[in-house]
Design an enzyme around this catalytic site. Structure first.
Site, PDB file in Angstrom:
ATOM      1  N   LYS A  75      -2.139   9.431   6.917  1.00 19.54           N
ATOM      2  CA  LYS A  75      -2.240   8.413   7.369  1.00 19.54           C
ATOM      3  C   LYS A  75      -2.959   8.374   8.927  1.00 19.54           C
ATOM      4  O   LYS A  75      -2.520   8.835   9.761  1.00 19.54           O
ATOM      5  CB  LYS A  75      -0.716   7.940   7.572  1.00 19.54           C
ATOM      6  CG  LYS A  75      -0.493   6.293   8.300  1.00 19.54           C
ATOM      7  CD  LYS A  75      -0.925   5.156   7.368  1.00 19.54           C
ATOM      8  CE  LYS A  75      -0.706   3.864   7.847  1.00 19.54           C
ATOM      9  NZ  LYS A  75      -0.774   2.842   6.815  1.00 19.54           N
TER      10      LYS A  75
ATOM     11  N   GLY B 152      -4.979   3.479   4.386  1.00 16.91           N
ATOM     12  CA  GLY B 152      -5.326   2.921   5.494  1.00 16.91           C
ATOM     13  C   GLY B 152      -4.384   2.052   6.026  1.00 16.91           C
ATOM     14  O   GLY B 152      -3.295   1.896   5.543  1.00 16.91           O
TER      15      GLY B 152
ATOM     16  N   LYS C  24       0.675  -1.247  -0.001  1.00 20.54           N
ATOM     17  CA  LYS C  24      -0.100   0.028   0.024  1.00 20.54           C
ATOM     18  C   LYS C  24       0.887   1.124   0.197  1.00 20.54           C
ATOM     19  O   LYS C  24       0.601   2.306  -0.601  1.00 20.54           O
ATOM     20  CB  LYS C  24      -1.019  -0.021   1.115  1.00 20.54           C
ATOM     21  CG  LYS C  24      -1.926  -0.744   1.146  1.00 20.54           C
ATOM     22  CD  LYS C  24      -3.052  -0.573   2.313  1.00 20.54           C
ATOM     23  CE  LYS C  24      -2.437  -0.646   3.692  1.00 20.54           C
ATOM     24  NZ  LYS C  24      -1.760  -2.045   4.225  1.00 20.54           N
ATOM     25  N   THR C  25       1.972   1.246   0.906  1.00 20.27           N
ATOM     26  CA  THR C  25       2.600   2.541   0.939  1.00 20.27           C
ATOM     27  C   THR C  25       3.421   2.936  -0.367  1.00 20.27           C
ATOM     28  O   THR C  25       3.310   3.913  -0.797  1.00 20.27           O
ATOM     29  CB  THR C  25       3.540   2.555   2.545  1.00 20.27           C
ATOM     30  OG1 THR C  25       2.736   1.976   3.468  1.00 20.27           O
ATOM     31  CG2 THR C  25       4.319   3.593   2.200  1.00 20.27           C
ATOM     32  N   VAL C  26       4.165   1.809  -0.979  1.00 19.61           N
ATOM     33  CA  VAL C  26       4.828   2.148  -1.980  1.00 19.61           C
ATOM     34  C   VAL C  26       3.787   2.554  -3.200  1.00 19.61           C
ATOM     35  O   VAL C  26       4.158   3.172  -3.921  1.00 19.61           O
ATOM     36  CB  VAL C  26       5.621   0.783  -2.492  1.00 19.61           C
ATOM     37  CG1 VAL C  26       6.408   1.115  -3.859  1.00 19.61           C
ATOM     38  CG2 VAL C  26       6.631   0.556  -1.117  1.00 19.61           C
TER      39      VAL C  26
END
Length: 255
Positions: free
Chosen positions: A37, A110, A15-17
């Site tokens: 976030k 999320g 998700k973060t990448v």
């Protein structure tokens, strides 16, 4: 879109990448970007969180956290064990709306999957997306098991009347197996939404300049990139055809 909510089919799916790639492409197009976030877990006060990592990779991003909890648990559990106040969907929606007033794009990332609880009353990222009336991008894994979790997530989004922008594979392996290659064609069917990208495994380890230069090649035009899903899928399907006769699935496994 002013706000895009990014969820995963589970933890550690990229998700973060993926969020960083979407941010990098938007910045390259001249858009101002903020990443929110709502609840960062498993990170000490002196460590970089996911929003900070997006800013490191993507560049000029306004990074915002609403709460941080030290233990790597679901936000509601982490908040309860730490004695700190939980995050509530209303707070997430208010913070995103405030950021949207000053930015062209706000990405709300999320924790874990769509229905991971923020608080003791059962508030989730899905509730925040509903309050924002924002579309949702789903980040999925590539291999066995992803069809089930992706379809469950997409069904829940539709049940709640939320828009599903599409699916991005958050970590496409350098040497994909047969299941991963076949899932390229099957994921859009399971999701009822287009496949909008495949981020290479290890992309988060790139130097920021290289990450920003490559990000558009991982995402489809709907997300501002140049990734051609049809060509990518056809190429991998050809490889899968070559793997097929020798591939023996483990008993009881499905993709």
């Amino acid at each position: 879109m002013a706000v895009l909510v990014i969820t995963g089919t589970g933890t550690e799916v990229g998700k973060t990448v993926t969020t960083a790639a979407v941010a990098a492409v938007a910045i390259a197009a001249g858009r101002s970007v903020a990443v929110l976030k709502p609840a960062q877990t498993g990170v000490r006060p002196d460590e970089r969180g996911d929003a900070d990592e997006v800013a490191r990779l993507a560049g000029a991003v306004t990074a915002c956290e609403l709460a941080r909890y030290p233990e790597p648990l679901a936000p509601a559990t982490a908040a309860r064990r730490s004695g700190l106040p939980p995050v509530r969907p209303e707070e997430v929606a208010q913070a995103a709306a405030k950021l949207a007033a000053d930015h062209d794009l706000v990405l709300v990332e999320g924790a874990g999957g769509l229905l991971v609880r923020f608080d003791e009353t059962g508030g989730t990222l899905a509730d925040a997306a509903r309050l924002l009336d924002a579309p949702v991008l789903v980040v999925a894994s590539a291999g066995l098991g992803t069809l089930n979790t992706t379809e469950l997530t997409s069904r829940e989004l539709r049940r709640r009347g939320l828009g599903l922008t599409g699916v991005v594979i958050g970590s496409w392996p350098g040497e994909p197996d047969l299941a991963s290659r076949c899932n390229l064609a099957d994921l859009p069917v399971a999701a009822g939404a287009p496949l909008l990208g495949a981020v290479p495994a290890g992309a988060g380890m790139h130097e920021p300049a290289g990450f920003r230069a490559e990000a558009a090649s991982w995402l489809a035009p709907a997300l501002g990139g140049v990734w051609d899903g049809e060509t990518f899928t056809a190429r991998e399907a050809a490889e899968a055809h070559g793997l097929g006769p020798s591939f023996q699935p483990r008993p009881g496994t499905t993709s």
